[in-house]
Design an enzyme around this catalytic site. Structure first.
Site, PDB file in Angstrom:
ATOM      1  NE  ARG A  21      -6.933  65.492  66.755  1.00 17.50           N
ATOM      2  CZ  ARG A  21      -7.804  66.476  66.863  1.00 17.50           C
ATOM      3  NH1 ARG A  21      -7.879  67.174  67.964  1.00 17.50           N
ATOM      4  NH2 ARG A  21      -8.622  66.747  65.879  1.00 17.50           N
TER       5      ARG A  21
ATOM      6  CE1 TYR B 212      -4.104  66.202  60.912  1.00 17.96           C
ATOM      7  CE2 TYR B 212      -4.851  65.587  63.104  1.00 17.96           C
ATOM      8  CZ  TYR B 212      -4.330  65.246  61.884  1.00 17.96           C
ATOM      9  OH  TYR B 212      -4.041  63.939  61.630  1.00 17.96           O
TER      10      TYR B 212
ATOM     11  CE1 TYR C 148      -6.496  58.869  64.155  1.00 11.45           C
ATOM     12  CE2 TYR C 148      -8.478  59.875  65.059  1.00 11.45           C
ATOM     13  CZ  TYR C 148      -7.878  58.968  64.215  1.00 11.45           C
ATOM     14  OH  TYR C 148      -8.643  58.152  63.429  1.00 11.45           O
TER      15      TYR C 148
ATOM     16  CD  GLU D 268     -12.775  51.030  57.800  1.00 15.63           C
ATOM     17  OE1 GLU D 268     -12.348  50.031  57.199  1.00 15.63           O
ATOM     18  OE2 GLU D 268     -12.534  52.199  57.430  1.00 15.63           O
ATOM     19  N   PRO D 269     -15.141  53.148  63.169  1.00 16.36           N
ATOM     20  CG  PRO D 269     -16.440  52.704  65.052  1.00 16.36           C
ATOM     21  CD  PRO D 269     -16.067  52.142  63.713  1.00 16.36           C
ATOM     22  N   GLY D 270     -13.131  55.453  65.005  1.00 15.45           N
ATOM     23  CA  GLY D 270     -11.958  55.566  65.873  1.00 15.45           C
ATOM     24  C   GLY D 270     -12.222  56.652  66.894  1.00 15.45           C
ATOM     25  NE  ARG D 271     -11.971  62.616  64.855  1.00 18.33           N
ATOM     26  CZ  ARG D 271     -10.771  63.149  64.648  1.00 18.33           C
ATOM     27  NH1 ARG D 271     -10.212  63.886  65.576  1.00 18.33           N
ATOM     28  NH2 ARG D 271     -10.147  62.953  63.504  1.00 18.33           N
TER      29      ARG D 271
ATOM     30  CB  CYS E 170      13.334  73.947  70.409  1.00 18.50           C
ATOM     31  SG  CYS E 170      14.009  73.825  72.058  1.00 18.50           S
ATOM     32  CD  GLU E 171      10.052  72.581  65.561  1.00 17.89           C
ATOM     33  OE1 GLU E 171       9.699  73.496  64.783  1.00 17.89           O
ATOM     34  OE2 GLU E 171      10.973  71.784  65.297  1.00 17.89           O
TER      35      GLU E 171
HETATM   36  C1  LIG Z   1      -8.417  56.816  60.281  1.00 17.83           C
HETATM   37  C2  LIG Z   1      -9.365  55.918  59.615  1.00 17.83           C
HETATM   38  C3  LIG Z   1     -10.591  55.609  60.215  1.00 17.83           C
HETATM   39  C4  LIG Z   1     -11.043  56.187  61.525  1.00 17.83           C
HETATM   40  O1  LIG Z   1     -11.387  57.527  61.471  1.00 17.83           O
HETATM   41  P1  LIG Z   1     -12.084  58.206  62.743  1.00 17.83           P
HETATM   42  O2  LIG Z   1     -12.276  59.612  62.362  1.00 17.83           O
HETATM   43  O3  LIG Z   1     -11.156  58.081  63.889  1.00 17.83           O
HETATM   44  O4  LIG Z   1     -13.370  57.514  62.976  1.00 17.83           O
HETATM   45  C5  LIG Z   1     -11.410  54.713  59.577  1.00 17.83           C
HETATM   46  N1  LIG Z   1     -11.056  54.143  58.390  1.00 17.83           N
HETATM   47  C6  LIG Z   1      -9.895  54.434  57.779  1.00 17.83           C
HETATM   48  C7  LIG Z   1      -9.555  53.764  56.510  1.00 17.83           C
HETATM   49  C8  LIG Z   1      -9.006  55.333  58.371  1.00 17.83           C
HETATM   50  O5  LIG Z   1      -7.868  55.621  57.759  1.00 17.83           O
END
Ligand SMILES: *Cc1c(COP(=O)(O)O)cnc(C)c1O
Length: 429
Positions: A313, A317, A386, A273-276, A357-358
């Protein structure tokens, strides 16, 4: 060639000048490279080719319909964490048979919606949830496929707010509770437990946390099989890092060489499940300088027209993003970290801030950049994941537009919000 690169003192995305896009769209604006997204997707696919991994793009990293469609067309599945994300994944052409659904608080309505659409699998995060899925599947006359999301109590060595696999985190099911679910599995008449899922947090700069988690899961897998539960899928989640600083970071093959032996030993199909990793460095946020400001203590601020509502971000973070003028004769350093930013000859040491305003509305503290003037453009790098998805209209600031670049062309894939959009849906009573 990097999708974002300088040529003749100006920044390009693929073969389009950033300043040309901005002259049409204004700022702030998110700009994504289609071919960077495709390259990153295929790098992961290649690294995990041996097991023909199912890649489910994490929609929460960048949920724009056109971005999701690029990936759907390339054969990607989707990892969703809400009914809204499922709606987006389907709209973008995502195949239901490749959609996995995670999240600690799926409502009955969301579960029903997912069942109606025959998604691939639920990643289940509690006993209560598996009972609700079972009941919903009974009502729908269906059998739901689920993976148990295991919380292996592993430190992913990432920011405290982005770690998800430690025992104090709300995510997943610990191994003791997971065993009780396995014992009770037969009672869930309309649920098939066929997978194990783990997502440790993000970004993770080493394969070690994955390996440590998989060691624990190997033992649990054996218990499942001894109990007659046929686990066919291993979902290793996301969290694959990107370079925010220009430093070299580990690559897909560095993860896969360590992870794949486990998958083979477990004789499971791999889901990830890659996102970033796919979208992070495939996008930037471009902003204009509104004012330069200096106080009597000598502190300099560059106040720009993007803010924490556009890119959260850094405020959320303490995240580090490289920032550099779009038009400049000074070369951006190859590597820049929070520690290396020192005022050199001809550079200004500034805080780069937004108008919200933060006090946390700060993109960079004590950052060395070439001097900038009102109206100059700044590129905030690594903003494709993100970024827009976490944006809001706080301070009643209309949300930014999003642009997709494909070689020498670009298109608006989300219009800039207007003042009217801000109040749409409100009643004046
Ligand atoms: C956010 C998330 C991801 C993706 O994370 P990345 O750091 O963007 O790869 C994969 N699986 C689950 C369950 C998540 O909540």
């Amino acid at each position: 060639m990097d999708a974002f690169h300088y040529d003749g003192n100006t920044l390009y995305c693929e073969r389009v000048k950033i300043k040309d896009i901005v002259s049409e769209t204004g700022t702030p604006v998110y700009i994504y490279s289609k071919n960077a997204i495709l390259t990153r997707f295929n790098e992961l696919k290649t690294a995990f080719q041996e097991v023909d991994a199912t890649i489910c793009f994490s929609v929460k990293s960048n949920s724009n319909l056109s971005v999701c469609k690029i990936l759907a067309d390339e054969g990607s599945g989707f990892d969703v964490v809400s009914g809204g994300e499922l709606f987006r994944a389907l709209k973008a052409g995502g195949k239901p048979s490749k959609i996995v659904f995670a999240g600690v608080g799926k409502t009955d309505k969301e579960i029903q919606y997912a069942l109606e659409n025959d998604i691939f699998m639920f990643n289940v995060e509690s006993i209560a949830e598996i009972e609700h899925i079972n009941a919903a599947a009974c009502r729908a006359g269906k059998t739901a496929k689920v993976a148990l999301r295991i919380n292996p109590d592993i430190d992913a060595k990432t920011h405290a707010k982005t770690t998800t696999g430690k025992k104090e985190n709300k995510f997943g099911i610990d191994l003791i509770v997971a065993e009780t679910i396995i014992e009770k599995a037969k009672a869930y008449t309309n649920v098939t437990i066929c997978g194990i899922h783990v997502h440790l947090g993000s970004p993770i700069y080493s394969a070690d946390p994955y390996v440590n988690a998989l060691k624990k899961i190997t033992m649990f897998m054996e218990k499942c099989r001894n109990a007659g539960i046929n686990i066919q899928y291993l979902n290793i989640g996301g969290g694959y890092c990107i370079s925010y600083t220009g430093e070299k970071v580990i690559e897909p093959k560095d993860y896969s060489t360590q992870i794949l032996p486990f998958a083979k030993e477990m004789k499971c199909r791999v889901i990830m499940e890659p996102g970033r990793f796919i979208t992070g460095n495939s996008g930037i946020l471009v902003t204009s300088v509104i004012y330069n400001k200096q106080n009597s203590h000598g502190k300099k601020f560059v106040i720009c027209d993007a803010a924490m509502n556009d890119l959260l971000r850094p405020a959320l973070y303490d995240a580090f993003h490289r920032i550099w003028p779009v038009n400049t004769s000074v070369a951006m350093p190859d590597v820049e970290t929070p520690d290396t930013s020192v005022a050199k000859q001809g550079m200004d040491l500034v805080d780069i801030v937004g108008p919200v305003c933060e006090s946390s509305d700060v993109f960079a503290k004590d950052r060395a950049i070439p001097p900038v003037n009102e109206g100059d453009l700044l590129a905030i790098f690594s903003a494709g994941a993100y970024g827009f998805t976490m944006s809001s209209s706080y301070n009643s600031r209309p949300r930014s537009c999003e642009i997709l670049v494909d070689r020498d062309k670009y298109i608006v894939i989300r219009k800039r919000e207007t003042y009217e959009d801000l109040i749409a849906g409100e009643e004046l009573v």
